[in-house]
Design a protein around this motif. Structure first.
Motif, mmCIF file in Angstrom:
data_model
loop_
_atom_site.group_PDB
_atom_site.id
_atom_site.type_symbol
_atom_site.label_atom_id
_atom_site.label_comp_id
_atom_site.label_asym_id
_atom_site.label_seq_id
_atom_site.Cartn_x
_atom_site.Cartn_y
_atom_site.Cartn_z
ATOM 1 N N ASP A 1 -6.168 -3.233 1.842
ATOM 2 C CA ASP A 1 -4.938 -2.459 1.971
ATOM 3 C C ASP A 1 -4.310 -2.117 0.628
ATOM 4 O OD1 ASP A 1 -4.635 -2.299 4.891
ATOM 5 O OD2 ASP A 1 -4.560 -4.478 4.753
ATOM 6 N N PRO B 1 1.069 5.416 -1.562
ATOM 7 C CA PRO B 1 0.199 6.466 -2.079
ATOM 8 C C PRO B 1 0.230 6.502 -3.607
ATOM 9 C CG PRO B 1 1.593 7.285 -0.300
ATOM 10 C CD PRO B 1 2.121 5.944 -0.677
ATOM 11 N N ASP C 1 -3.783 0.145 -2.354
ATOM 12 C CA ASP C 1 -3.977 1.571 -2.626
ATOM 13 C C ASP C 1 -4.239 1.759 -4.114
ATOM 14 O OD1 ASP C 1 -4.158 4.268 -2.265
ATOM 15 O OD2 ASP C 1 -2.295 4.436 -1.141
ATOM 16 N N ALA D 1 0.836 -1.196 0.000
ATOM 17 C CA ALA D 1 0.000 0.000 0.000
ATOM 18 C C ALA D 1 0.871 1.246 0.000
ATOM 19 C CB ALA D 1 -0.912 0.004 1.232
#
Length: 380
Positions: free
Chosen positions: A214, A26, A216, A24
């Motif tokens: 989880d 950004p 992203d 995960a």
């Protein structure tokens, strides 16, 4: 999930839970795509859509394999007896996916179509998505309620995101940590972008993706935030706090899967519930000390569904309707594979112990609990 020989969807759930947030990173929200009738629903109460996941894989034996007659009976029960208004049709095989979607639409159900072809080259996965998406668009233009999910937990299913020549090797590498999280996140984002582009090119309704909790995702690519949710908490307030971050993207939140297995303590194990089955033995065997409990499964489903309702999420699909390759054996608890199953009905062998036996299903407590809750909300 079907299309991945030797490892079931339930076993993948455990992998997702096991590696947690390791990949995960950004990904941001750039490249926000125009929503197709997309509205944020987080100011209201109650779900818009309530349903169940229906898998269309080939099955392990002729007696458990998908066929039209069996599928029609299942879809009829989903609409008439479970009182669902929606069904997520998932798996591989365009013919199975489209036939099931057509039957569901005919029964007045909202169709969530999710092609999930795994462990084949990337191009084949995208072609499979495109063909399924074109059919979803035809159904939508004919007036059916249709959503399209471009796939499920790509980090597990798509070769090349995580090292490994096949799905078993990729799973082992994830569990051992033999992968680069930054490279994995970049590869995941690249493939998700490709899949979203293919989906948009063939389908003009609401688009989403079934992400691990989880994982992203750049939700700017989609109209709905789609998550597979297997968390357990003792209090409603804990679920509300856990789910709140998914609202930060300003889009409706669709719970693409939620559920647990059928034994005491299964809700606490979440995505690892399947692990009570020892698949290294022949026949597979339930670990010692595990106690069957349909009540535990039913209570979890109704409790977490209450949280989804309280938050006014967009949709929730219970995982899963039936697991024909995991039969219930009342008088043989060490081989009652249904205990390690997420299905809301139990598969019964017509001739127990006969490998060639036909099968039928009977509702579990979870089926009845969901039917009461779904039926009540449909009458309101």
């Amino acid at each position: 999930m079907q299309g991945t020989p030797g490892i079931s969807r339930a076993r993948f759930l455990g992998v997702a839970a096991a590696f947690g947030g390791a990949v995960a990173l950004p990904l941001g929200s750039a490249g926000r795509a125009p929503a197709s009738d997309g509205r944020v629903t987080h100011g209201r109460r109650g779900l818009t859509h309530r349903g169940v996941v229906y898998e269309v894989g080939a099955g392990e034996t002729p007696s458990t394999a998908w066929n039209v007659r069996r599928m029609r009976g299942d879809v009829r029960a989903i609409a008439r007896d479970l009182h669902a208004d929606s069904v997520k049709v998932t798996g591989d095989g365009v013919e199975r996916l489209t036939a099931t979607a057509a039957e569901a639409a005919e029964r007045g159900l909202n169709v969530w179509l999710e092609p999930a072809l795994g462990d084949v080259p990337e191009r084949e996965i995208l072609d499979h998505l495109a063909e399924t998406g074109r059919y979803a668009e035809r159904l939508r233009r004919q007036g059916a309620g249709v959503h399209l999910s471009v796939g499920c937990e790509f980090v597990l299913y798509v070769p090349g995101i995580v090292p490994g020549a096949n799905v078993q090797e990729r799973v082992e590498n994830l569990l051992k940590g033999d992968f680069d999280p930054v490279v994995t996140a970049r590869r995941l984002r690249r493939f998700t972008t490709k899949a979203a582009k293919v989906g948009r090119s063939v389908f003009h309704g609401r688009l989403t993706y079934s992400a691990a909790q989880d994982e992203d995702v750049d939700w700017g690519l989609f109209d709905l935030v789609g998550i597979d949710y297997y968390s357990y908490f003792p209090r409603l307030s804990d679920y509300l706090r856990d789910l709140a971050p998914y609202r930060r993207f300003g889009k409706p939140v669709a719970v693409m899967e939620f559920g647990c297995c059928t034994f005491q303590g299964a809700p606490e194990r979440g995505g690892m519930g399947w692990d009570v089955v020892d698949y290294t033995k022949e026949p597979p065997e339930i670990e010692a000390g595990v106690v069957r409990s349909e009540h535990a499964q039913a209570a979890y489903l109704t409790n977490v569904l209450a949280a989804f309702e309280a938050m006014g999420l967009y949709s929730a699909m219970a995982y899963t309707f039936v697991a024909r390759d995991a039969p219930h054996r009342l008088h043989d608890p060490r081989h009652d594979l249904d205990m390690g199953s997420y299905s809301i009905v139990k598969t019964i062998e017509d001739r127990p112990g006969d490998p060639g036996s036909g099968v039928h299903w009977e509702p579990k407590d979870a089926f009845h609990a969901l039917a009461r809750q779904y039926g009540r909300t449909r009458r309101e």
